[in-house]
Scaffold this motif. Structure first.
Motif, short mmCIF file in Angstrom:
data_model
loop_
_atom_site.label_atom_id
_atom_site.label_comp_id
_atom_site.label_asym_id
_atom_site.label_seq_id
_atom_site.Cartn_x
_atom_site.Cartn_y
_atom_site.Cartn_z
N ILE A 114 -4.70 1.38 -6.31
CA ILE A 114 -4.29 0.75 -5.06
C ILE A 114 -5.55 0.35 -4.31
CG2 ILE A 114 -2.02 1.72 -4.63
CD1 ILE A 114 -3.25 4.05 -3.24
N ARG A 130 -6.18 7.44 7.25
CA ARG A 130 -4.80 7.54 6.74
C ARG A 130 -4.67 6.56 5.59
NH1 ARG A 130 -0.21 8.77 9.76
NH2 ARG A 130 0.67 6.71 9.41
N GLY A 131 -4.52 7.06 4.39
CA GLY A 131 -4.57 6.15 3.25
C GLY A 131 -3.32 6.20 2.39
N ARG A 132 -3.09 5.13 1.67
CA ARG A 132 -1.96 5.10 0.75
C ARG A 132 -2.15 6.10 -0.38
NH1 ARG A 132 -2.16 -0.77 -0.74
NH2 ARG A 132 -0.77 -0.19 -2.45
N GLU A 150 3.91 -0.47 5.59
CA GLU A 150 3.13 -1.69 5.45
C GLU A 150 4.03 -2.79 4.92
OE1 GLU A 150 -1.17 -0.28 3.95
OE2 GLU A 150 0.54 0.49 2.85
N GLU A 194 3.34 -5.35 3.29
CA GLU A 194 3.06 -5.82 1.93
C GLU A 194 3.74 -4.97 0.86
OE1 GLU A 194 -1.27 -6.32 1.30
OE2 GLU A 194 -1.43 -5.14 3.14
N CYS A 232 -7.14 -0.12 4.41
CA CYS A 232 -6.90 0.67 3.21
C CYS A 232 -6.71 -0.28 2.03
CB CYS A 232 -5.63 1.50 3.41
SG CYS A 232 -5.23 2.52 2.00
N GLY A 233 -7.31 0.08 0.93
CA GLY A 233 -7.25 -0.80 -0.24
C GLY A 233 -8.60 -1.42 -0.49
#
Ligand SMILES: Cc1cc2nc3c(=O)[nH]c(=O)nc-3n(C[C@H](O)[C@H](O)[C@H](O)COP(=O)(O)OP(=O)(O)OC[C@H]3O[C@@H](n4cnc5c(N)ncnc54)[C@H](O)[C@@H]3O)c2cc1C
Ligand code: SF4
Ligand code: SF4
Lengths: 372, 650, 220
Positions: free
Chosen positions: A28, A49-51, A193, A195, B598-599
């Protein structure tokens, strides 16, 4: 849900040895990668704060919330998890023969959803040069070449992430229980999110008591002079066999089961789920009947698919004998109890207080029932 | 025409110290020059190589310093004048041969030029090569300015022929790489015929064989060698390169050598009136020391200050002599490194020396500028001039290589590590190379250390072991280590960072390339052929193919026993071919850039850190700086958002 | 030879590895040597060229060889190919009367590109320097060189600007001779254009000043 970032993910999961290698945090972003079944952080990332953290099945998983969003009710004290029906199953007349692990239900269901265009892509596990790898397919006829189980942890969810990144929005996946939790977490889009709204359509969970550490497994095989490339399938025959069967191009080899169990990925010790409770449907072995599966139907969507697959003769469903059901429930409850006790002892459940993070959260009264 | 060949006697020209040394050699009728590149020495051979054809000289970048010394000695044995050049570390490499050479002696004049790097400005050590002269028992010269750099070099050849041994002429960075005015001398005509005469009597210096020492009989050659050094001492007593300037009876006598004599002169001037009490004894011949000359001058003052770089070589050798004189001269006060008056590490400069002299004279220097300015400017600079760490150049293949090496080791997950050595890639010990190098020592030592680690299996060492070395380093010193690893079945993966030249020092050719120092075509010795020839599984990749490189490394690391080589081949971004043209025109699509989200979290500017990229704080997107970007296009393949776009450059 | 030039006149050219610092100092040294001066240039190259700070010390004297390192606080002129490097050198070697000419184009240090370290906006650098050295000058040398199609020639634009101050005898003829020696013949033309652009930029900048900054009265 409490969502943190890569720093906490490293501390709580990867460095703590609780990473299952599911691959949820891989692909990701460029910071996590997977190799030989293990997840690693390649470069430091400072996101708060992350996926990665949000989709990890071992970091702050709120079982009630996940259950609520997946099944419309909080997590309950059911050993095999929330479900609608349980059958004995196998692949039907519409599907040819293949190197199925058991009844071929998984392969059959996947062929069905792909052929009917219910999903555009599926993520399965294939063997390349003897090593199991996640594989994305888009054609139904590719399903059968991936049949049979690799008993090692494979980063299936990383391929799912790649499929999402490549623009697929109707994806099916095969998943072990930890992977099914990750997939379910991704499906509820915890960071809200835009997306990533509902990229995932169909999760087929597998039953699982343990998975092997890939490096140890390959060492075990090659230590016995087995060429990984020639491995056709592996089986764990029901007790009291106590052996691990390996079928290669050159014949059959037995390894005492204990020797294999010793190579279990340490992360499995913290796993309370045997039947992939957060999948749409879950599939396992029917003890004592080599060519048959147990199929647990969990979500309305899973039920719809199973029904249609039966109508169109992709699968065959039978009633499950009560004896078999009891065995299943007993085994699932035992795994759950063992893991929850360990988690509780280590302060990883429902921890409160500043800076304290939990592995899982669930209602205390339910926890008491599950371990009592 | 090159300045080095201008035959205009008396012409005054601005020459770099290294050019002055090269010119001195030409004025001495040089025939053969050899060396191995190393800052700050490289321009000597480089300049000579450019004029080799016109000057009729043979110039060679040898495979390493020992071989360079051997090649130069052969020329000397054949009656020719030869020059051998290296940086300080090189003398360590050559020293085994040099110790033997010093005993056999030489015929045609031979001058060894080590260039030291006080302050380690471009080195990973600041070794003081002067100690070798004493150990090898050969004369040592230290030019004090640019004119002397030329003149002493020319004279060193004559001295060498007079005593029949090679002479060490030691330079330092601030002489080699500084420039000053040099008045040119005459270039001789004609050529010496080369012939090695070897049929004479065993000990005949003219026509006998050249053999270092007869076993068990040091009384012949070794004694003869020591007679030579005594002769040199006599000659040095009257050398014009040692002189005194200052009052007849100074309060403080400064004894200085090399570029420190210029610093000292300036420091004396900086002290104003107090400086008038100082005298400067400038020493150009520092081993063996001219005893009578020194005795005469030391007796003129009570306080003696030694100024030199880096270690107290001159200081301790003078003190040794002074110990013999105390009865006659009475005790004196000596100041230098041993007294703590000056540091015995790092570079000297006029300020340091002026301060030290001020202490010895007990005077305070007048500030040269308002204190308030210094304080205000200092505070401003702390804010406005952020520290500038060294980085790989834009488009550097090493950045790409270490990106993959770092990623592979992290993925592998068994705490593998990289042993490195000396070259641009030494910077990989720092963030620009993702802190990958975990050992850094001498040339080729990464391979040697990795081989050592690779045999610790029996003691439970389970970490994967990587060695890296450059292409030039491979030939220089890594081959024996690799052979050793193969023979002893050490487990290691050796990565050869082949950027097609000796990049760090300015693209000198090495045996792997199809040209030699004189730009003639030469048969290349292929690295892969050597590796495969000694039985090592060898793969070649383009480091700009990040995935291919990483996967090749991962599969090597997964293999259990034995040695493997991965050659990462891509020319240095400063190489002439690359400088001519960028491969790609690169830009960032600001709509696609994920930036801090993020990403991505600014992978390109925060982690990959090519100087060609920068972060636009206002718009919160990454950008390419067209002036800096070398157009390699590698950043396009790391961007997780596909926001960095590359097109073929026109 | 220009009478009354301080002995030695101390000139520092500073910048970042890769900006052509060494070449600029060589050209300046050769121009001055052509004028009959005794020149010493001290510089470091090698590792520092890999993105590090680079500095050349040029000592200009009617007749003696000075050391290759200028004492602290004793620069007479500072030419900065990169603004932050100019500030660094100013703090070590400058004073309020130093002739300070700086390019405006930053080259960001790795630590700044990575975040963590901060590079102040050029306006902030300019006003900070002006508060220290009222006569300091900033010119868009790299932008000018980009217009010529050769960004690297920012160093030559700076030489042109220094020449225009008339502090040192640096005329166009000497520049041509010196540049010819170091630049390939195909780029001599560009070098001359860059040199002229530098002189022009200086003139423009001066004409905008309320009081003439050069020639300044020099400390003895
Ligand atoms: C690690 C592991 C442990 C298991 N433990 C148990 C158990 O204790 N009890 C039990 O009843 N059943 C267990 N199973 C499930 C069982 O082995 C069969 O996968 C299941 O019964 C389905 O059979 P099938 O004939 O429908 O499979 P098939 O039609 O042959 O299809 C199997 C599918 O699983 C996928 N797959 C193979 N390996 C993996 C993997 N490592 N991770 C994710 N997907 C994979 C394949 O791509 C294929 O699509 C386990 C499976 C795995 C992978
Ligand atoms: S890596 Fe790509 S997305 Fe990330 S900051 Fe750089 S350009 Fe933007
Ligand atoms: S293309 Fe990218 S990596 Fe290559 S030099 Fe330019 S900015 Fe650096």
């Amino acid at each position: 849900m409490n969502i943190f970032g890569p720093k906490e993910l490293m501390e709580d999961v990867i460095l703590a040895g609780r990473c299952t290698g599911c691959g949820a945090c891989v692909d990701i972003c460029p910071y996590f990668g997977s190799h030989m079944g293990k997840t690693a952080m390649l470069f430091p990332c400072t996101i708060a704060r992350g996926r990665c953290f949000a989709s990890c099945p071992r970091a702050e998983v709120d079982l009630d919330l996940l259950s609520e969003k997946t099944f419309g009710a909080p997590y309950a004290e059911v050993p095999v998890g929330s479900h609608r029906k349980i059958f004995v199953s196998r692949s039907g007349a519409r599907i040819g023969n293949a190197n199925y692990q058991a009844g071929g239900t998984v392969s059959a269901l996947l062929s069905f959803v792909l052929e009917k265009g219910i999903i555009d892509a599926a993520v399965l596990v294939d063997r390349q040069e003897g090593l199991p790898r996640p594989r994305r397919i888009t054609e139904p006829q590719e399903v059968l070449s991936c049949a049979s189980s690799s008993f090692a942890a494979v980063p299936v969810i990383s391929e799912l992430n790649r499929a999402v990144r490549d623009g697929y929005r109707r994806i099916g996946t095969v998943a072990t229980p930890c992977q099914a939790v990750a997939a379910a977490l991704i499906r509820i889009n915890p960071l809200n999110e835009d997306e990533f709204i509902n990229p995932l359509s169909f999760i087929i969970g597998l039953f699982c008591t343990w998975a092997l550490d890939l490096r140890s497994m390959t060492a075990l095989f090659s230590g016995r002079g087995l060429d990984l490339r020639s491995v056709i399938r592996c089986d764990v025959p029901p007790p009291p066999a106590e052996k691990f069967e390996i079928v290669t191009g050159g014949g059959k080899h037995d390894i005492p089961l204990q020797e294999v169990r010793d190579l279990t990925s340490p992360a499995c010790a913290w796993c309370p789920d045997m039947t992939s409770e957060f999948a749409d449907v879950s599939v396992g072995m029917l003890e004592g009947s080599a060519g048959k599966n147990i199929l647990i139907i969990r979500t309305p969507f899973g039920e719809e698919i199973a029904e249609k697959a039966r109508e169109e003769r992709y699968i065959v469903l039978d009633e499950i004998p009560p004896e078999q059901l009891r065995n299943l429930e007993r085994a699932a409850a035992a795994k759950k109890r063992r893991a929850l006790l360990k988690l509780k002892k280590e302060g990883l459940l429902n921890t409160a207080g500043k800076g304290k993070r939990a592995c899982f959260r669930l209602r205390p009264e339910i926890l008491e029932k599950l371990i009592g | 025409m090159s300045l080095l060949l201008k035959n205009k006697e008396g012409d005054k020209r601005l020459l770099m110290g290294n050019e002055a040394i090269a010119r001195g050699a030409i004025e001495a009728g040089l025939a053969v020059a050899t060396g191995y590149p190393g800052t700050p020495s490289s321009e000597i051979i480089e300049n000579l190589s450019r004029i080799s054809r016109q000057a009729g000289i043979y110039v060679e970048w040898s495979v390493n310093e020992k071989v360079a010394a051997e090649a130069a000695a052969a020329a000397s044995f054949a009656g020719l004048r030869s020059l051998c050049v290296m940086k300080q570390n090189g003398v360590n490499v050559a020293s085994d041969f040099l110790l033997h050479l010093a005993e056999s002696g030489t015929r045609g004049g031979m001058v060894l030029v080590p260039c030291d790097d006080p302050g380690a400005l471009s080195s990973v050590n600041e070794g003081d090569a002067r100690f070798f002269a004493r150990m090898l028992e050969v004369p040592l010269l230290e030019p004090g300015d640019f004119q002397e750099a030329k003149d002493m070099t020319r004279w060193a050849f004559a001295l060498s022929e007079e005593i029949r041994n090679f002479v060490v002429l030691r330079s330092v960075t601030r002489l080699s790489h500084a420039s000053g005015m040099v008045s040119l001398g005459k270039i001789p005509r004609g050529r010496t015929q080369a012939q090695f005469r070897h049929a004479g009597a065993l000990l005949d210096p003219e026509s006998g064989p050249m053999i270092s020492c007869l076993p068990g009989a040091p009384q012949f050659t070794h004694r003869r060698q020591q007679d030579k050094i005594r002769t040199a001492r006599e000659i040095f007593e009257t050398s014009p390169f040692n002189y005194y300037e200052g009052p007849r009876r100074p309060e403080v006598l400064i004894v200085a050598s090399s570029i420190c004599s210029l610093y000292s002169r300036e420091a004396i001037a900086m002290l104003g009136k107090a400086g008038k009490k100082c005298g400067l004894l400038k020493m150009g011949t520092t081993w063996p020391l001219p005893e009578k000359f020194l005795q005469k001058h030391l007796s003129s003052a009570e306080k003696i200050v030694f100024v030199e770089e880096v270690l107290p070589f001159l200081e301790e050798n003078v003190l040794m002599l002074a110990g013999r004189w105390t009865r006659g001269k009475g005790p004196k006060s000596y100041y230098g490194k041993n007294s703590g008056t000056l540091p015995s590490y790092g570079e000297m400069n006029p300020d340091l020396i002026a301060e030290a002299l001020g202490k010895v004279l007990a005077v305070r220097r007048r500030p040269v500028r308002p204190e308030s300015f210094a304080a205000k400017a200092g505070a401003f600079a702390d804010n406005a001039a952020p520290r500038r760490e060294l980085t790989f150049c834009p488009g550097c293949p090493h950045r790409a290589s270490f990106w993959s090496i770092h990623s592979a080791l992290k993925l592998d997950g068994r705490e593998g590590f990289v042993c490195g050595d000396i070259g641009c890639y030494t910077l990989a010990a720092f963030p620009t190379g993702f802190n990958s190098l975990r050992t850094v020592h001498s040339m080729g030592s990464g391979a040697g250390l990795a081989g050592g680690f690779g045999r610790l299996r029996a003691f439970g060492l389970r970490q994967p072991i990587l060695a890296v070395c450059g292409d030039s380093t491979f030939f220089h010193a890594a081959v024996p280590a690799l052979i050793n690893a193969v023979h002893h079945q050490a487990d290691l993966t050796m990565v050869i960072l082949d950027n097609r030249g000796t990049a760090m020092t300015g693209f000198q050719p090495h045996p792997g390339l199809p040209v030699n120092a004189m730009q003639e075509s030469a048969p290349p010795v292929e690295i892969e052929n050597i590796c495969r020839g000694i039985g090592v599984e060898t793969e070649i990749r383009d480091p700009f193919d990040l995935k291919g490189t990483r996967d090749a490394l991962l599969s090597f690391l997964e293999k259990k026993e034995g040695a493997r080589v991965l050659i990462l081949r891509q020319a240095c971004s400063l190489s002439p071919e690359k400088k001519k043209k960028n491969s790609f025109k690169v830009r960032v699509d600001e709509n696609a850039c994920r930036g801090e989200r993020c990403g991505c979290n600014r992978l390109c500017t925060r982690i990959f850190r090519c100087p060609g990229l920068y972060w636009d704080n206002r718009k919160q997107v990454a950008r390419i700086d067209d002036v800096v970007c070398a157009g390699c296009g590698v950043c396009a393949s790391i961007c997780p958002a596909g926001a960095i776009l590359k097109e073929d450059a026109v | 030879m220009k009478p009354g030039l301080k002995n030695p006149f101390n000139l520092i050219v500073t910048g970042v590895g890769g900006q052509g610092n060494v070449l600029a100092s060589r050209i300046l040294g050769n121009m001055l040597a052509l004028g009959g001066f005794q020149i010493t240039i001290g510089e470091t190259f090698g590792a520092s060229q890999r993105g590090g700070s680079v500095m050349s010390h040029i000592r200009i004297s009617p007749g003696s060889t000075w050391s290759p390192q200028i004492p602290k606080g004793c620069a007479d002129a500072i030419v900065a190919l990169e603004p932050a490097e100019g500030v660094r050198v100013l703090s070590d070697y400058g004073h309020d009367k130093v002739c300070f000419i700086s390019n405006t184009r930053p080259v960001y240090p790795a630590g700044v590109i990575a975040g963590g370290a901060v590079y102040p906006p050029i306006e902030e650098i300019r006003s900070g320097v002006l508060s220290l050295v009222p006569d300091a000058l900033f010119i868009d040398a790299t932008e000018e060189a980009i217009k010529l199609g050769r960004p690297i020639l920012g160093n030559i634009v700076m030489i042109g600007a220094l020449a225009a101050t008339r502090l040192l005898p640096l005329d166009r003829k000497k520049f041509r001779v010196a540049a010819d020696k170091f630049a390939g013949s195909d780029s001599l033309d560009y070098n001359l254009k860059a040199f002229d652009a530098g002189r022009r930029l200086f003139q423009t900048a001066m004409s905008r000043r309320s009081r003439p900054a050069y020639p300044v009265t020099r400390r003895s």
